[in-house]
Design a protein around this motif. Structure first.
Motif, PDB file in Angstrom:
ATOM      1  N   VAL A 111     -38.540  67.213  87.119  1.00 35.72           N
ATOM      2  CA  VAL A 111     -37.462  67.975  87.856  1.00 35.72           C
ATOM      3  C   VAL A 111     -36.085  68.173  87.053  1.00 35.72           C
ATOM      4  O   VAL A 111     -35.553  69.285  87.215  1.00 35.72           O
ATOM      5  CB  VAL A 111     -37.053  67.074  89.139  1.00 35.72           C
ATOM      6  CG1 VAL A 111     -35.951  67.527  89.976  1.00 35.72           C
ATOM      7  CG2 VAL A 111     -38.276  67.041  89.910  1.00 35.72           C
ATOM      8  N   ALA A 112     -35.807  67.124  86.351  1.00 30.89           N
ATOM      9  CA  ALA A 112     -34.620  67.329  85.447  1.00 30.89           C
ATOM     10  C   ALA A 112     -34.652  68.429  84.356  1.00 30.89           C
ATOM     11  O   ALA A 112     -33.851  69.335  84.094  1.00 30.89           O
ATOM     12  CB  ALA A 112     -34.400  65.825  84.713  1.00 30.89           C
ATOM     13  N   ASN A 113     -36.074  68.588  83.857  1.00 29.16           N
ATOM     14  CA  ASN A 113     -36.182  69.844  83.017  1.00 29.16           C
ATOM     15  C   ASN A 113     -36.064  71.046  83.749  1.00 29.16           C
ATOM     16  O   ASN A 113     -35.574  72.023  83.209  1.00 29.16           O
ATOM     17  CB  ASN A 113     -37.705  69.572  82.294  1.00 29.16           C
ATOM     18  CG  ASN A 113     -37.976  70.564  81.352  1.00 29.16           C
ATOM     19  OD1 ASN A 113     -36.982  70.785  80.534  1.00 29.16           O
ATOM     20  ND2 ASN A 113     -39.113  70.977  80.979  1.00 29.16           N
ATOM     21  N   GLU A 114     -36.657  71.110  84.964  1.00 26.61           N
ATOM     22  CA  GLU A 114     -36.667  72.543  85.567  1.00 26.61           C
ATOM     23  C   GLU A 114     -34.936  72.723  86.087  1.00 26.61           C
ATOM     24  O   GLU A 114     -34.524  73.704  85.910  1.00 26.61           O
ATOM     25  CB  GLU A 114     -37.418  72.328  86.791  1.00 26.61           C
ATOM     26  CG  GLU A 114     -39.064  72.269  86.959  1.00 26.61           C
ATOM     27  CD  GLU A 114     -39.355  73.872  86.320  1.00 26.61           C
ATOM     28  OE1 GLU A 114     -38.803  74.799  86.374  1.00 26.61           O
ATOM     29  OE2 GLU A 114     -40.218  73.509  85.318  1.00 26.61           O
ATOM     30  N   ILE A 115     -34.240  71.781  86.302  1.00 25.37           N
ATOM     31  CA  ILE A 115     -32.905  71.854  86.582  1.00 25.37           C
ATOM     32  C   ILE A 115     -32.298  72.353  85.409  1.00 25.37           C
ATOM     33  O   ILE A 115     -31.260  73.291  85.455  1.00 25.37           O
ATOM     34  CB  ILE A 115     -32.197  70.524  87.211  1.00 25.37           C
ATOM     35  CG1 ILE A 115     -32.669  70.217  88.730  1.00 25.37           C
ATOM     36  CG2 ILE A 115     -30.729  70.718  87.255  1.00 25.37           C
ATOM     37  CD1 ILE A 115     -32.416  68.971  88.986  1.00 25.37           C
ATOM     38  N   ARG A 116     -32.378  71.758  84.274  1.00 31.48           N
ATOM     39  CA  ARG A 116     -31.878  72.226  82.744  1.00 31.48           C
ATOM     40  C   ARG A 116     -32.389  73.804  82.857  1.00 31.48           C
ATOM     41  O   ARG A 116     -31.463  74.503  82.318  1.00 31.48           O
ATOM     42  CB  ARG A 116     -32.551  71.454  81.980  1.00 31.48           C
ATOM     43  CG  ARG A 116     -31.667  70.451  81.333  1.00 31.48           C
ATOM     44  CD  ARG A 116     -31.837  69.741  80.159  1.00 31.48           C
ATOM     45  NE  ARG A 116     -32.901  68.641  79.615  1.00 31.48           N
ATOM     46  CZ  ARG A 116     -33.563  67.590  80.586  1.00 31.48           C
ATOM     47  NH1 ARG A 116     -33.304  67.639  81.719  1.00 31.48           N
ATOM     48  NH2 ARG A 116     -34.485  66.889  79.857  1.00 31.48           N
ATOM     49  N   LYS A 117     -33.635  74.128  83.108  1.00 31.73           N
ATOM     50  CA  LYS A 117     -33.938  75.462  82.651  1.00 31.73           C
ATOM     51  C   LYS A 117     -33.155  76.389  83.628  1.00 31.73           C
ATOM     52  O   LYS A 117     -32.605  77.387  83.418  1.00 31.73           O
ATOM     53  CB  LYS A 117     -35.511  75.782  83.322  1.00 31.73           C
ATOM     54  CG  LYS A 117     -36.296  75.128  82.022  1.00 31.73           C
ATOM     55  CD  LYS A 117     -37.678  75.409  82.366  1.00 31.73           C
ATOM     56  CE  LYS A 117     -38.667  74.758  81.453  1.00 31.73           C
ATOM     57  NZ  LYS A 117     -40.053  74.927  82.038  1.00 31.73           N
ATOM     58  N   LEU A 118     -32.831  76.121  85.086  1.00 32.70           N
ATOM     59  CA  LEU A 118     -32.131  76.710  86.103  1.00 32.70           C
ATOM     60  C   LEU A 118     -30.667  76.829  85.610  1.00 32.70           C
ATOM     61  O   LEU A 118     -29.992  78.069  85.707  1.00 32.70           O
ATOM     62  CB  LEU A 118     -32.324  76.289  87.388  1.00 32.70           C
ATOM     63  CG  LEU A 118     -33.551  76.350  87.986  1.00 32.70           C
ATOM     64  CD1 LEU A 118     -33.861  75.342  89.350  1.00 32.70           C
ATOM     65  CD2 LEU A 118     -33.892  77.677  88.424  1.00 32.70           C
ATOM     66  N   ALA A 119     -30.309  75.885  85.064  1.00 31.05           N
ATOM     67  CA  ALA A 119     -28.720  75.698  84.655  1.00 31.05           C
ATOM     68  C   ALA A 119     -28.465  76.884  83.504  1.00 31.05           C
ATOM     69  O   ALA A 119     -27.450  77.669  83.513  1.00 31.05           O
ATOM     70  CB  ALA A 119     -28.196  74.222  84.336  1.00 31.05           C
ATOM     71  N   LYS A 120     -29.807  76.638  82.591  1.00 30.70           N
ATOM     72  CA  LYS A 120     -29.428  77.749  81.541  1.00 30.70           C
ATOM     73  C   LYS A 120     -29.519  79.034  81.956  1.00 30.70           C
ATOM     74  O   LYS A 120     -28.844  80.118  81.490  1.00 30.70           O
ATOM     75  CB  LYS A 120     -30.395  77.337  80.613  1.00 30.70           C
ATOM     76  CG  LYS A 120     -30.476  78.171  79.428  1.00 30.70           C
ATOM     77  CD  LYS A 120     -31.448  78.011  78.122  1.00 30.70           C
ATOM     78  CE  LYS A 120     -31.512  78.808  77.076  1.00 30.70           C
ATOM     79  NZ  LYS A 120     -32.585  78.720  76.025  1.00 30.70           N
ATOM     80  N   SER A 121     -30.689  79.377  82.825  1.00 33.19           N
ATOM     81  CA  SER A 121     -30.640  80.769  83.280  1.00 33.19           C
ATOM     82  C   SER A 121     -29.478  81.200  84.166  1.00 33.19           C
ATOM     83  O   SER A 121     -29.057  82.363  83.873  1.00 33.19           O
ATOM     84  CB  SER A 121     -32.005  80.710  84.149  1.00 33.19           C
ATOM     85  OG  SER A 121     -32.089  82.060  84.654  1.00 33.19           O
ATOM     86  N   SER A 122     -28.967  80.391  84.859  1.00 38.27           N
ATOM     87  CA  SER A 122     -27.573  80.688  85.798  1.00 38.27           C
ATOM     88  C   SER A 122     -26.295  80.868  84.629  1.00 38.27           C
ATOM     89  O   SER A 122     -25.808  82.008  84.870  1.00 38.27           O
ATOM     90  CB  SER A 122     -27.157  79.524  86.532  1.00 38.27           C
ATOM     91  OG  SER A 122     -28.282  79.322  87.660  1.00 38.27           O
ATOM     92  N   SER A 123     -26.294  80.234  83.666  1.00 37.47           N
ATOM     93  CA  SER A 123     -25.235  80.361  82.638  1.00 37.47           C
ATOM     94  C   SER A 123     -25.517  81.657  81.973  1.00 37.47           C
ATOM     95  O   SER A 123     -24.642  82.468  81.528  1.00 37.47           O
ATOM     96  CB  SER A 123     -25.202  79.241  81.861  1.00 37.47           C
ATOM     97  OG  SER A 123     -24.293  79.459  80.642  1.00 37.47           O
ATOM     98  N   GLU A 124     -26.441  82.164  81.576  1.00 36.60           N
ATOM     99  CA  GLU A 124     -27.057  83.474  81.047  1.00 36.60           C
ATOM    100  C   GLU A 124     -26.669  84.649  81.743  1.00 36.60           C
ATOM    101  O   GLU A 124     -26.246  85.363  81.511  1.00 36.60           O
ATOM    102  CB  GLU A 124     -28.266  83.409  80.609  1.00 36.60           C
ATOM    103  CG  GLU A 124     -28.832  82.494  79.284  1.00 36.60           C
ATOM    104  CD  GLU A 124     -30.219  82.272  78.791  1.00 36.60           C
ATOM    105  OE1 GLU A 124     -30.994  82.821  79.545  1.00 36.60           O
ATOM    106  OE2 GLU A 124     -30.444  81.576  77.855  1.00 36.60           O
ATOM    107  N   GLN A 125     -26.844  84.501  83.122  1.00 33.61           N
ATOM    108  CA  GLN A 125     -26.723  85.555  84.191  1.00 33.61           C
ATOM    109  C   GLN A 125     -25.392  85.707  84.480  1.00 33.61           C
ATOM    110  O   GLN A 125     -24.769  86.847  84.497  1.00 33.61           O
ATOM    111  CB  GLN A 125     -27.582  85.076  85.350  1.00 33.61           C
ATOM    112  CG  GLN A 125     -29.069  85.293  85.219  1.00 33.61           C
ATOM    113  CD  GLN A 125     -29.609  84.916  86.373  1.00 33.61           C
ATOM    114  OE1 GLN A 125     -29.157  84.233  87.488  1.00 33.61           O
ATOM    115  NE2 GLN A 125     -31.211  85.238  86.360  1.00 33.61           N
ATOM    116  N   ALA A 126     -24.772  84.398  84.423  1.00 29.58           N
ATOM    117  CA  ALA A 126     -23.170  84.640  84.786  1.00 29.58           C
ATOM    118  C   ALA A 126     -22.422  85.354  83.283  1.00 29.58           C
ATOM    119  O   ALA A 126     -21.573  85.945  83.776  1.00 29.58           O
ATOM    120  CB  ALA A 126     -22.672  83.131  84.924  1.00 29.58           C
ATOM    121  N   SER A 127     -23.238  85.190  82.235  1.00 32.54           N
ATOM    122  CA  SER A 127     -22.608  85.639  80.996  1.00 32.54           C
ATOM    123  C   SER A 127     -22.606  87.120  81.049  1.00 32.54           C
ATOM    124  O   SER A 127     -21.935  88.094  80.951  1.00 32.54           O
ATOM    125  CB  SER A 127     -23.061  84.983  79.785  1.00 32.54           C
ATOM    126  OG  SER A 127     -22.651  85.801  78.661  1.00 32.54           O
TER     127      SER A 127
END
Length: 89
Positions: free
Chosen positions: A16-32
């Motif tokens: 779950v923590a790994n998936e959250i990290r992936k989602l956070a990274k993806s969200s950051s990239e999309q925000a950029s």
């Protein structure tokens, strides 16, 4: 047995923590990417505004050129009339 359950729980938590990290990274990239799109759109709007302003300035200059040409024609006519009048005397 408890150790096995704890290991499973820990493993599940890690997934779950790994998936959250992936989602956070993806969200950051999309925000950029969104920020870059907004910046590009702002630049396009500024270029459009500058272009419109330049076209207006060009139109004003063209009108001034026509006015100057008309003045030169009038001066030429006056000059011709003056020359004709002087030659008649």
């Amino acid at each position: 047995m408890e150790a096995a359950k704890a290991k499973e729980s820990g493993s599940g938590f890690a997934v779950v923590a790994n998936e959250i990290r992936k989602l956070a990274k993806s969200s950051s990239e999309q925000a950029s990417e969104i920020q870059n799109i907004v910046i590009v759109n702002d630049i396009k709007d500024e270029i459009t505004s500058i272009s419109i302003s330049m076209n207006n300035d060009i139109n004003i200059q063209n009108k001034k050129i026509i006015d100057i040409q008309n003045i030169v024609k009038k001066i030429s006519i006056i000059s011709e009339n003056t020359t004709s009048s002087t030659q008649l005397e």
